[in-house]
Design a protein around this motif. Structure first.
Motif, PDB file in Angstrom:
ATOM      1  N   ARG A   1       0.819  -1.219   0.000  1.00 30.55           N
ATOM      2  CA  ARG A   1       0.000   0.000   0.000  1.00 30.55           C
ATOM      3  C   ARG A   1       0.847   1.261   0.000  1.00 30.55           C
ATOM      4  NH1 ARG A   1      -4.912  -1.836   4.176  1.00 30.55           N
ATOM      5  NH2 ARG A   1      -5.927  -3.264   2.685  1.00 30.55           N
ATOM      6  N   ARG A   2       2.112   1.132   0.312  1.00 28.30           N
ATOM      7  CA  ARG A   2       2.999   2.290   0.293  1.00 28.30           C
ATOM      8  C   ARG A   2       3.940   2.268  -0.898  1.00 28.30           C
ATOM      9  NH1 ARG A   2       0.779   1.358   4.636  1.00 28.30           N
ATOM     10  NH2 ARG A   2       0.353   2.926   6.237  1.00 28.30           N
ATOM     11  N   GLY A   3       3.668   1.403  -1.831  1.00 33.54           N
ATOM     12  CA  GLY A   3       4.410   1.385  -3.074  1.00 33.54           C
ATOM     13  C   GLY A   3       5.787   0.761  -2.999  1.00 33.54           C
ATOM     14  N   LEU A   4       6.092   0.052  -1.915  1.00 39.19           N
ATOM     15  CA  LEU A   4       7.389  -0.599  -1.812  1.00 39.19           C
ATOM     16  C   LEU A   4       7.417  -1.846  -2.686  1.00 39.19           C
ATOM     17  CD1 LEU A   4       8.010  -0.332   2.046  1.00 39.19           C
ATOM     18  CD2 LEU A   4       8.912   1.138   0.229  1.00 39.19           C
ATOM     19  N   THR A   5       8.582  -2.177  -3.202  1.00 32.94           N
ATOM     20  CA  THR A   5       8.736  -3.331  -4.075  1.00 32.94           C
ATOM     21  C   THR A   5       9.386  -4.484  -3.320  1.00 32.94           C
ATOM     22  OG1 THR A   5      10.946  -2.725  -4.857  1.00 32.94           O
ATOM     23  CG2 THR A   5       9.056  -1.757  -6.016  1.00 32.94           C
ATOM     24  N   PRO A   6       9.196  -5.703  -3.793  1.00 33.46           N
ATOM     25  CA  PRO A   6       9.876  -6.839  -3.157  1.00 33.46           C
ATOM     26  C   PRO A   6      11.394  -6.686  -3.127  1.00 33.46           C
ATOM     27  CG  PRO A   6       8.130  -7.629  -4.586  1.00 33.46           C
ATOM     28  CD  PRO A   6       8.239  -6.155  -4.828  1.00 33.46           C
ATOM     29  N   ASN A   7      11.981  -6.110  -4.188  1.00 28.78           N
ATOM     30  CA  ASN A   7      13.433  -5.937  -4.213  1.00 28.78           C
ATOM     31  C   ASN A   7      13.899  -4.992  -3.112  1.00 28.78           C
ATOM     32  OD1 ASN A   7      13.408  -7.599  -6.404  1.00 28.78           O
ATOM     33  ND2 ASN A   7      13.947  -6.031  -7.904  1.00 28.78           N
ATOM     34  N   GLN A   8      13.109  -3.973  -2.808  1.00 27.34           N
ATOM     35  CA  GLN A   8      13.469  -3.062  -1.725  1.00 27.34           C
ATOM     36  C   GLN A   8      13.417  -3.775  -0.374  1.00 27.34           C
ATOM     37  OE1 GLN A   8      10.528  -0.068  -2.586  1.00 27.34           O
ATOM     38  NE2 GLN A   8      11.991   1.262  -3.647  1.00 27.34           N
TER      39      GLN A   8
END
Length: 612
Positions: free
Chosen positions: A196-203
């Protein structure tokens, strides 16, 4: 931007348009089959395109699963079909043929008499196209034929909480006891928070790595407070490690680069933590570098057994229909609930392993931690390897050419073994089926035992290394298609890593074992990278790289010769130089390859990871 083509005006009150836009689709409306085909032709070839029946009723997550998963060129659910660039030609051809057969829709019609999307899927199936159909479970996806059916479908949608289904499906279906019961119940909510906060799995994967490296740094302080902090941070890193995969499943953010980062960072975290423990113990006057290196070798060996066995059986027609007594016993044990969890725990998967390491780090010493780790991993390796040997002996399937090629790549043979393998081909063909693993084992025992028992600096290890080179060439002189040929790569790993450990321990000078640890870590990265390339259908690392770093038999010979010709201190320097050279070569090529594959639009993959 993705494009969704509705084959008619949406039904009044339908949320379909809004659902499609929330999934990132630019919605376009066609008045009939012919216009739908025209709109499809107008979508740029590099974009995803979906054809959706306007009468569709279903959950938004059903649309997400059917229309946005990046792993599949073609995918469909009832009333909707989608294609990425690799599947566009097949979709366009199928739609053209359907329109040609069915003719134009009635003039002025806004809702087609039947579902064009479903007819296109039928045509794709007839063409032999590989159309992915996601498992929807309790989710609804249907095209009602009349108002009553539509009302019933809407009631079915309201009766199921698709967000709850989405959260549940974010968790890996088969996992260890600790992960299932102590991590996943809350890590899935962390994954949703990240989405929901736009974070990606890679991050999140990167955050997990950084947390583990900080944990290793805390362990390296050698203080009780540092050990406690290290244990807590290691668990936190594991929570994030679970979260990145759950985030990928929750938001369908799969990528080739992400799968590689997740897999390689797991190994980097664990082995960096071993090094941190060894440094911390050294600060307290206890040298456990040999134990740390042994733990890394044992864990890497377990993984190589997993990888080799899986690749050996990839594509076997009998691989999933094993009627051996071993398989029958395994099935009976899996039918009893508690035995499933016991069997998953005793193989010491990553969750159980990291939990044990974290707790022992906090309350005991690094030496005790490594003793427990070595004992647990040794038992798990014996249990799993014995079971796989029995399965292989009882299975009568033939190994495929692809499996033999994968095993040859995993063997990591260099120019010495390759050069000698040619003249030995005729002799190898006359040997029995068990010859390859038997010869590899004999070569391994010869060099490791000699290095361990004859002391540092003698000529006997060089002679044993030459025997290992010859045995390695004979083992790979014919295709690795025997029942137990998957044991060849693990034996080669034991030979190389074990020789380095034995010679470094025999050197008995400060820095020899840490240098050996660095060398084994660099070579192990190369071997893991080979596995992940094969899994991604990208083939093995380039041949020039394998030749440049000598192959496993070449490195064994170089290390043995260095021990014979150099003093212990000079040998330590040689190990360090070799470790740096191998690391620079394999890391540079690996990073170049995976970044280029990601930027070049390589098919997205999602590796559920090894249970170990």
């Amino acid at each position: 931007m993705s494009t969704a083509i509705l084959t008619g005006q949406p039904v009044p009150g339908s949320s379909l348009e809004g659902d499609l836009r929330s999934l990132g689709f630019d919605v376009r409306i066609a008045s009939g089959d012919a216009e739908a085909e025209t709109l499809l032709a107008g979508v740029p070839a590099g974009e995803r395109v979906a054809v959706v029946d306007p009468r569709f009723v279903g959950h938004a997550h059903a649309l997400r699963l059917g229309l946005t998963d990046p792993r599949f060129p073609l995918s469909a659910i009832p009333g909707a079909v989608t294609a990425q660039q690799a599947g566009r030609q097949a979709l366009t051809r199928a739609m053209a043929r359907e329109n040609s057969a069915a003719g134009e829709a009635p003039a002025g019609g806004t809702t087609l008499v039947d579902s064009l999307a479903d007819r296109v899927v039928t045509a794709l199936d007839a063409d032999g196209a590989d159309v992915h159909r996601p498992e929807l479970g309790s989710l609804v996806a249907t095209v009602p034929s009349d108002p009553q059916a539509r009302n019933e479908a809407r009631q079915a949608v309201a009766a199921v909480d698709d967000e709850a289904v989405r959260l549940k499906s974010a968790v890996k279906a088969r996992d260890g006891f600790f992960t299932t019961h102590f991590i996943s119940p809350y890590s899935r909510y962390i994954a949703r928070w990240c989405a929901r906060r736009g974070l990606t799995p890679n991050q999140v994967t990167t955050a997990s790595l950084l947390t583990a490296l900080i944990a290793a740094g805390c362990a390296a302080t050698g203080t009780r407070g540092g050990f406690v902090a290290a244990g807590v941070l290691l668990i936190a890193s594991f929570v994030l490690d679970c979260t990145d995969g759950q985030l990928a499943r929750y938001s369908l953010q799969y990528s080739t680069l992400g799968a590689w980062l997740d897999a390689t960072f797991d190994r980097a975290k664990e082995y960096a933590y071993y090094a941190g423990l060894a440094l911390g113990a050294a600060r307290g006057g206890d040298d456990v570098w040999a134990l740390a290196l042994a733990a890394m070798i044992l864990q890497t060996g377990r993984h190589v057994v997993d990888f080799s066995f899986n690749e050996a059986n990839a594509g076997d027609t009998d691989a999933t229909v094993n009627t051996s007594p071993t398989a029958a016993l395994s099935d009976r044990l899996d039918s009893v609930g508690w035995t499933v969890w016991v069997r998953r725990m005793i193989v010491l998967p990553i969750g159980e392993r990291w939990a044990m390491i974290a707790v022992l780090t906090a309350v005991t010493t690094p030496r005790i931690t490594f003793y427990a780790l070595l004992a647990g991993c040794a038992f798990a390796a014996t249990y799993t390897t014995a079971g796989r040997v029995l399965r292989s002996l009882n299975r009568k399937a033939r190994r495929t050419d692809r499996a033999a090629r994968a095993l040859a790549d995993l063997a990591d043979s260099g120019p010495l073994a390759e050069g000698l393998a040619g003249p030995l081909k005729n002799a190898a063909r006359r040997l029995p089926g068990i010859a390859a693993p038997a010869v590899a084992l004999l070569g391994t025992l010869a060099v490791v035992t000699t290095a361990a028992l004859t002391g540092f600096g003698g000529p006997w290890t060089v002679a044993a290394a030459c025997v290992h080179v010859l045995a390695s060439a004979l083992a790979v002189a014919r295709p690795l298609k025997g029942a137990l040929d998957w044991l060849v790569p693990p034996f080669f790993r034991v030979a190389e890593y074990g020789t380095v450990l034995a010679l470094a321990a025999d050197a008995k000078v400060n820095g020899a074992l840490p240098a050996a640890y660095g060398l084994v870590a660099a070579v192990a990265y190369h071997h893991y990278d080979t596995v992940y390339r094969i899994r991604g259908n990208a083939g093995a690392p380039p041949h020039w790289l394998v030749r440049a770093i000598g192959g496993h038999e070449g490195r064994v010979l170089v290390v043995a010769v260095a021990a014979a010709l150099l003093t212990a201190s000079q040998f330590t320097v040689a190990l360090t130089v070799l470790a740096v050279a191998v690391a620079l070569l394999v890391l540079a090529e690996s990073i170049r390859f995976w970044v280029a594959a990601h930027q070049g639009g390589a098919p997205a993959v999602h590796d559920e990871g090894e249970p170990a």
